[in-house]
Scaffold this motif. Structure first.
Motif, PDB file in Angstrom:
ATOM      1  N   LYS A   1       0.943  -1.227  -0.079  1.00 18.30           N
ATOM      2  CA  LYS A   1      -0.043  -0.045  -0.093  1.00 18.30           C
ATOM      3  C   LYS A   1       0.849   1.373  -0.252  1.00 18.30           C
ATOM      4  O   LYS A   1       0.517   2.274  -0.716  1.00 18.30           O
ATOM      5  CB  LYS A   1      -1.010   0.091   1.160  1.00 18.30           C
ATOM      6  N   ASP A   2       1.923   1.347   0.765  1.00 16.60           N
ATOM      7  CA  ASP A   2       2.898   2.475   1.076  1.00 16.60           C
ATOM      8  C   ASP A   2       3.487   2.828  -0.501  1.00 16.60           C
ATOM      9  O   ASP A   2       3.584   3.839  -0.867  1.00 16.60           O
ATOM     10  CB  ASP A   2       4.069   2.251   1.988  1.00 16.60           C
ATOM     11  N   TYR A   3       3.816   1.620  -1.049  1.00 15.59           N
ATOM     12  CA  TYR A   3       4.666   1.931  -2.450  1.00 15.59           C
ATOM     13  C   TYR A   3       3.730   2.272  -3.377  1.00 15.59           C
ATOM     14  O   TYR A   3       4.089   3.131  -4.404  1.00 15.59           O
ATOM     15  CB  TYR A   3       5.848   0.691  -2.849  1.00 15.59           C
ATOM     16  N   GLN A   4       2.394   1.615  -3.441  1.00 14.91           N
ATOM     17  CA  GLN A   4       1.392   2.093  -4.533  1.00 14.91           C
ATOM     18  C   GLN A   4       1.200   3.507  -4.442  1.00 14.91           C
ATOM     19  O   GLN A   4       0.956   4.228  -5.184  1.00 14.91           O
ATOM     20  CB  GLN A   4       0.181   1.225  -4.287  1.00 14.91           C
ATOM     21  N   LYS A   5       1.149   3.842  -3.152  1.00 13.71           N
ATOM     22  CA  LYS A   5       0.652   5.444  -2.882  1.00 13.71           C
ATOM     23  C   LYS A   5       1.834   6.391  -3.589  1.00 13.71           C
ATOM     24  O   LYS A   5       1.649   7.176  -4.335  1.00 13.71           O
ATOM     25  CB  LYS A   5       0.547   5.642  -1.270  1.00 13.71           C
ATOM     26  N   VAL A   6       2.979   5.936  -3.123  1.00 15.74           N
ATOM     27  CA  VAL A   6       4.308   6.814  -3.295  1.00 15.74           C
ATOM     28  C   VAL A   6       4.457   6.771  -4.940  1.00 15.74           C
ATOM     29  O   VAL A   6       4.715   7.773  -5.427  1.00 15.74           O
ATOM     30  CB  VAL A   6       5.472   6.620  -2.497  1.00 15.74           C
ATOM     31  N   PHE A   7       4.446   5.698  -5.558  1.00 16.01           N
ATOM     32  CA  PHE A   7       4.771   5.618  -6.853  1.00 16.01           C
ATOM     33  C   PHE A   7       3.360   5.901  -7.682  1.00 16.01           C
ATOM     34  O   PHE A   7       3.740   6.678  -8.616  1.00 16.01           O
ATOM     35  CB  PHE A   7       4.700   4.200  -7.579  1.00 16.01           C
ATOM     36  N   GLY A   8       2.220   6.022  -7.154  1.00 17.00           N
ATOM     37  CA  GLY A   8       1.360   6.758  -7.847  1.00 17.00           C
ATOM     38  C   GLY A   8       1.397   8.372  -7.797  1.00 17.00           C
ATOM     39  O   GLY A   8       1.266   9.022  -8.854  1.00 17.00           O
ATOM     40  N   GLU A   9       2.017   8.766  -6.701  1.00 14.60           N
ATOM     41  CA  GLU A   9       2.150  10.088  -6.706  1.00 14.60           C
ATOM     42  C   GLU A   9       3.041  10.565  -7.502  1.00 14.60           C
ATOM     43  O   GLU A   9       3.153  11.968  -8.118  1.00 14.60           O
ATOM     44  CB  GLU A   9       2.353  10.720  -5.155  1.00 14.60           C
ATOM     45  N   LEU A  10       4.123   9.850  -7.808  1.00 13.44           N
ATOM     46  CA  LEU A  10       5.150  10.097  -8.660  1.00 13.44           C
ATOM     47  C   LEU A  10       4.892   9.726 -10.141  1.00 13.44           C
ATOM     48  O   LEU A  10       6.094   9.714 -10.968  1.00 13.44           O
ATOM     49  CB  LEU A  10       6.510   9.416  -8.253  1.00 13.44           C
ATOM     50  N   GLY A  11       3.741   9.529 -10.392  1.00 12.61           N
ATOM     51  CA  GLY A  11       3.272   9.649 -12.150  1.00 12.61           C
ATOM     52  C   GLY A  11       3.208   8.215 -12.521  1.00 12.61           C
ATOM     53  O   GLY A  11       3.353   8.176 -13.980  1.00 12.61           O
ATOM     54  N   VAL A  12       3.651   7.246 -11.791  1.00  9.55           N
ATOM     55  CA  VAL A  12       3.672   5.812 -12.389  1.00  9.55           C
ATOM     56  C   VAL A  12       2.064   5.441 -12.548  1.00  9.55           C
ATOM     57  O   VAL A  12       1.288   5.314 -11.802  1.00  9.55           O
ATOM     58  CB  VAL A  12       4.298   4.763 -11.519  1.00  9.55           C
ATOM     59  N   LYS A  13       1.828   4.889 -13.950  1.00  9.59           N
ATOM     60  CA  LYS A  13       0.535   4.617 -14.418  1.00  9.59           C
ATOM     61  C   LYS A  13      -0.062   3.372 -13.667  1.00  9.59           C
ATOM     62  O   LYS A  13      -1.155   3.333 -12.900  1.00  9.59           O
ATOM     63  CB  LYS A  13       0.305   4.669 -15.708  1.00  9.59           C
ATOM     64  N   GLN A  14       0.665   2.594 -13.368  1.00  9.06           N
ATOM     65  CA  GLN A  14       0.134   1.158 -13.025  1.00  9.06           C
ATOM     66  C   GLN A  14       1.217   0.578 -12.059  1.00  9.06           C
ATOM     67  O   GLN A  14       2.421   0.462 -12.443  1.00  9.06           O
ATOM     68  CB  GLN A  14      -0.095   0.267 -14.395  1.00  9.06           C
ATOM     69  N   VAL A  15       0.678   0.209 -10.637  1.00  9.97           N
ATOM     70  CA  VAL A  15       1.692  -0.368  -9.914  1.00  9.97           C
ATOM     71  C   VAL A  15       0.810  -1.647  -9.456  1.00  9.97           C
ATOM     72  O   VAL A  15       0.003  -1.744  -8.921  1.00  9.97           O
ATOM     73  CB  VAL A  15       1.964   0.577  -8.687  1.00  9.97           C
ATOM     74  N   ASP A  16       1.703  -2.989  -9.883  1.00 10.79           N
ATOM     75  CA  ASP A  16       1.185  -3.920  -9.417  1.00 10.79           C
ATOM     76  C   ASP A  16       1.941  -4.700  -8.367  1.00 10.79           C
ATOM     77  O   ASP A  16       3.121  -4.280  -8.130  1.00 10.79           O
ATOM     78  CB  ASP A  16       1.448  -5.045 -10.762  1.00 10.79           C
ATOM     79  N   VAL A  17       1.116  -5.499  -7.865  1.00 14.67           N
ATOM     80  CA  VAL A  17       1.755  -6.153  -6.442  1.00 14.67           C
ATOM     81  C   VAL A  17       2.115  -7.717  -6.600  1.00 14.67           C
ATOM     82  O   VAL A  17       0.932  -8.342  -7.166  1.00 14.67           O
ATOM     83  CB  VAL A  17       1.012  -5.728  -5.218  1.00 14.67           C
TER      84      VAL A  17
END
Lengths: 272, 272
Positions: free
Chosen positions: B54-70
């Motif tokens: 969740k932490d990384y999805q949030k920060v990479f989303g804020e940094l403009g990465v379109k899709q963050v898979d886990v």
């Protein structure tokens, strides 16, 4: 008094064993028994001088030292007190406890007592220091500035020490507190000073400011900056990481010897 | 697939900044945006995979990465699962979180998923690892055996890693946990491996397994054992202090570059 001291420094990285094999304190006691049979404990660095004095009186008594005197210096004028100086004059081994190294130098530095200590050392006596007492031995000593993270190459403060040891800078509790960064920071300021990081329950026994051997259970780290080919240190960048190329590092254990003048470990089979 | 990977490793010493300037994660996000716009977070090392994801999805989303898979791998068979492998195949940046490096290698090592990761890396993709994810990158990785004091030169355990990086051994949380002794212990076992100690919020960006540069707020320590002239290491003395002469040490900060093949820092003005 000559330029080359005849005495010995026993420089301990703190927390020397007091209940087990007591290897380091046994070496200290052996020297006290050999000479006058007296040792003087100087607790000036400590906030709890009485407790500390009691501990050392007990252990040195058990190790066969006949007389264990305590110098509980709390104000600078006591370093000029005749009765106190008498205690130093009668001893051949003096022991600086841990605490705050700036208390040692600010209360004793350049006093009559200090002059007696210096004479004792140059005349063949033994000066012992543990923790803060270890750090205070060189011409320039490391001090822990408020809030300095001791692991950063950049963050450190230095102050003038007792100047018993020359061309070295000494850090104690070395591996236990992760102080490699701090020692590197001190060495890179001026590579003239060899960095010596001493683990807890570990000591160097330095004879005549020339060669030392290692006693105790931990390691001694030698940081030699003589061959540093690049460093980014400047007053403009006091907080950032300091980049350094080509530091030479040695790790020594119990029984290992080191030649401070040649800046080399002495290994069996080498012609010295 | 060739012997020389075309990809990049971003190896982070743990606790990379997620709320301030986020220098390291910005560099990771930049690469994800450049390529497919996707990043895969692999939480296999962690005991708290959901929170971390969740932490990384949030920060990479804020940094403009379109899709963050886990990829929340909890059992080895999941590293053969087709849906999971699809996620890797669609990404150009894969991120290993912290946790336990033996979980990474035991659950993913040599699996179909691992083969896809390897192909991604050799084909020009970016593999990122922080903390345990950093330690797992080399052929041989440091692991913290139960109760190992990480500051002792003697005390360390090693295990086979992911083998993305060659001829290096990597330690994270370096200054913060005082791990110089542990890294020295790893290097002295076989000086073929260059020791790389990475502070928290600090990373090396290693291109084509050849040269790297430093990003982040801390230091990177390089321990080179090639010129060691003496070491006391033997199987007979696994617990004692290991004596070592002539280790070469470099300290690098943000922007500094290092050539792994020449084992030298690259400084401005030097002909390379």
């Amino acid at each position: 008094m000559t330029n080359q001291p005849k005495g010995t420094l026993i420089i301990i990285g703190g927390h020397e064993d007091k209940e087990g094999d007591r290897a380091i304190l046994t070496e200290v006691a052996r020297r006290a028994r050999q000479d006058s049979g007296r040792i003087v404990i100087i607790t000036v660095a400590s906030q709890e001088p009485e407790e500390l004095a009691k501990d050392y009186q007990k252990v040195f008594g058990e190790l066969g030292v006949k007389q264990v005197d305590v110098l509980d210096i709390r104000e600078r004028q006591e370093a000029y007190d005749e009765a106190n100086i008498e205690k130093i004059l009668g001893a051949r081994v003096v022991f600086f406890t841990g605490g705050d190294q700036l208390r040692i130098t600010s209360q004793i530095g350049d006093s009559d007592m200090f002059k007696c200590l210096r004479e004792l050392y140059y005349d063949g006596g033994t000066i012992v220091g543990t923790s803060a007492g270890a750090a205070a031995m060189p011409e320039t000593m490391l001090i822990g500035g408020a809030g300095d993270p001791s692991n950063r190459v950049s963050a450190l403060s230095m102050a003038p020490g007792l100047a018993f040891a020359h061309n070295v800078v000494i850090d104690s509790h070395f591996a236990e507190r992760g102080r490699m960064g701090r020692l590197l920071g001190a060495v890179v300021q001026n590579p003239r000073n060899l960095g010596i990081g001493i683990d807890e329950d570990t000591a160097i026994v330095l004879e005549r400011d020339d060669c030392f051997w290692v006693e105790g259970s931990g390691a001694v780290y030698i940081v030699d900056g003589q061959r540093i080919s690049y460093s980014s240190l400047s007053e403009e960048n006091p907080e950032g990481v300091v980049s350094i190329d080509d530091v030479t590092l040695h790790v020594l254990g119990k029984g290992d010897q080191f030649d401070l003048h040649k800046r080399r470990p002495i290994r069996d089979g080498q012609v010295e």
